[in-house]
Design a protein around this motif. Sequence first.
Motif, PDB file in Angstrom:
ATOM      1  N   ASP A   1       0.811  -1.222   0.000  1.00 53.92           N
ATOM      2  CA  ASP A   1       0.000   0.000   0.000  1.00 53.92           C
ATOM      3  C   ASP A   1       0.842   1.270   0.000  1.00 53.92           C
ATOM      4  OD1 ASP A   1      -2.343  -1.458   0.002  1.00 53.92           O
ATOM      5  OD2 ASP A   1      -2.460  -1.539   2.191  1.00 53.92           O
ATOM      6  N   ILE A   2       2.156   1.133   0.028  1.00 52.27           N
ATOM      7  CA  ILE A   2       3.057   2.292   0.055  1.00 52.27           C
ATOM      8  C   ILE A   2       4.007   2.173  -1.128  1.00 52.27           C
ATOM      9  CG2 ILE A   2       4.739   3.590   1.407  1.00 52.27           C
ATOM     10  CD1 ILE A   2       3.559   2.365   3.914  1.00 52.27           C
TER      11      ILE A   2
ATOM     12  N   LYS B   1       8.788   3.942   0.662  1.00 49.11           N
ATOM     13  CA  LYS B   1       8.834   4.127   2.122  1.00 49.11           C
ATOM     14  C   LYS B   1      10.265   4.390   2.540  1.00 49.11           C
ATOM     15  CE  LYS B   1       7.599   0.607   4.534  1.00 49.11           C
ATOM     16  NZ  LYS B   1       8.915   0.109   5.047  1.00 49.11           N
TER      17      LYS B   1
ATOM     18  N   ALA C   1       6.118   7.978   4.054  1.00 49.03           N
ATOM     19  CA  ALA C   1       5.399   7.131   3.102  1.00 49.03           C
ATOM     20  C   ALA C   1       4.989   7.990   1.915  1.00 49.03           C
ATOM     21  CB  ALA C   1       4.172   6.495   3.752  1.00 49.03           C
TER      22      ALA C   1
ATOM     23  N   VAL D   1       3.065   8.150  -1.885  1.00 48.34           N
ATOM     24  CA  VAL D   1       2.094   7.519  -2.780  1.00 48.34           C
ATOM     25  C   VAL D   1       1.940   8.396  -4.012  1.00 48.34           C
ATOM     26  CG1 VAL D   1       0.859   6.328  -0.939  1.00 48.34           C
ATOM     27  CG2 VAL D   1       0.176   8.631  -1.568  1.00 48.34           C
TER      28      VAL D   1
ATOM     29  N   ALA E   1      -2.014   4.345   3.074  1.00 50.17           N
ATOM     30  CA  ALA E   1      -0.651   4.418   3.602  1.00 50.17           C
ATOM     31  C   ALA E   1      -0.662   4.691   5.105  1.00 50.17           C
ATOM     32  CB  ALA E   1       0.131   5.503   2.866  1.00 50.17           C
TER      33      ALA E   1
END
Length: 496
Positions: A363-364, A367, A435, A437, A446
């Motif tokens: 989902d990231i 990072k 994080a 995106v 995130a």
Amino acid sequence: MTAPEIRTYGNWRKPTSPGILGLGMAGTLILLGGMVTIIISMMISLMFAIFLTVMLAVVLAPLLYRDRQGRTGLQWLVARGAWSRGKAKGQHLYRSGPLGRVPLGTCKLPGLAAGSKLYEAQDAYQRPFALLTVPSTNDHTVVIECDADGGSLVDTEQVDTWVAYWGQWLAALGNEPGIVAASVTVETALDTGERLRREVFDHLRPDAPNLSKHVLNEVVELYPVGSARVSTRVALTFSGAPRPGVPKRTPEEMATELGTRLPGLCAGLQMTGAGQARPMSGTELAEAVRVAYDPSVAALIDQARSEGGAGITWDDAGPSATQEAWDHYRHDGALSVTWAMSDAPRGEVFSNVLARLLGPHPDIDRKRVTLLYRPHDSSTAANIVERDVKDAMFKAKQAKVGNARDSIAVRAAQQSAQEEATGAGLVKFGMLVTATVEDSDGLDLAASAMDNLSASARIAIRRVYGSQASAFAAALPLGLVLPKHLKVPQTVRDAM
């Protein structure tokens, strides 16, 4: 054959300031001074004394209030006021390039790193390295890139050995002349596949069988999908300010001095499981910062490296546009959120406590976990641990009924003092997690992912409200020393 004993780690302490009712040194002085003033005013006028009492309560109320992360109401009000004032002046916006306000149409770094300058030099092994200088603080940073060894299929004894050498390396930093800070940045992102493509096609023979070519082409196309690229960089920041017996040094003099010390620092890192450690060149550092601000160019930069280098200079390493919000940061075509560690894991932990936090997450998109260190020399460390023992005992004696946390804090402070007396080092540390995106729809995912990752690491983190741009820059491997960029002195903040 007995199983090896599993080693645990801990005994870190959060710096505290002695004071009545948890007010800290500054709040205690205000309380005592206000009480003396009220007693004197009662001899003159009762109404005036009541008025002073009300005013004292209004002043102390923000200091008495603390949220779950220990932040006082005064700190929250100061942060909110500074954000509102900066936004009114347009300081949350940044534009560069031909249509921006940056001179000569360049894309310099925004915020804390705006005045930074990059110099090129060579170390004692004739390896090129970048020296990043911040003139406002007279700090000079060198960045070391590491090919860290993974922890999979590694014996527990070997992991414990790596951790022991890492502790020795951090302790030795306190004896390095002129060092003020160090940071370790672990960045994870989806692999672009360009490195694999270059490696395969550079070694592919023209007369190879068609079946072999077909298999290799399929591997190049399918293997990078879903794989992650992990980058580890260590930034060491040294001060060029004058110290006893050493005058103020220029960046050229710092480059000569640090060039002779870099091989030893790199060799020490190799014993900690960091793998092959080498200093980063100016082009490599500029490319890494450029990708951090605009992740969409990662594939283009990898492709340019295979053709001889991207040729990005430090004046073009920054973004073309950024916009800082209260809880996130938009830079070029991406959005980022940065969290800061508010509380280290309580109790004892194992060596793999940060494994999930450092690893990639679906989902990231990108990072970045940065551990910030500020080592102390032996004389300063001795004074700090002794003062911590006195502060912990003072706080424990204030409570009428014994408090378990206060008793543990006293024992931890005494153990730290004993370990420091036997030669252990003392290091202040913190953590920033960023994080990134590609669109605003991924911010909530995130944030949820970071909540789960921090919980698995037993670390309490909080979003850096009102300072996302500064926190984003501090999480980059630039060696920025945040206490030197504060408008409110660090000693006053600690007292509050």
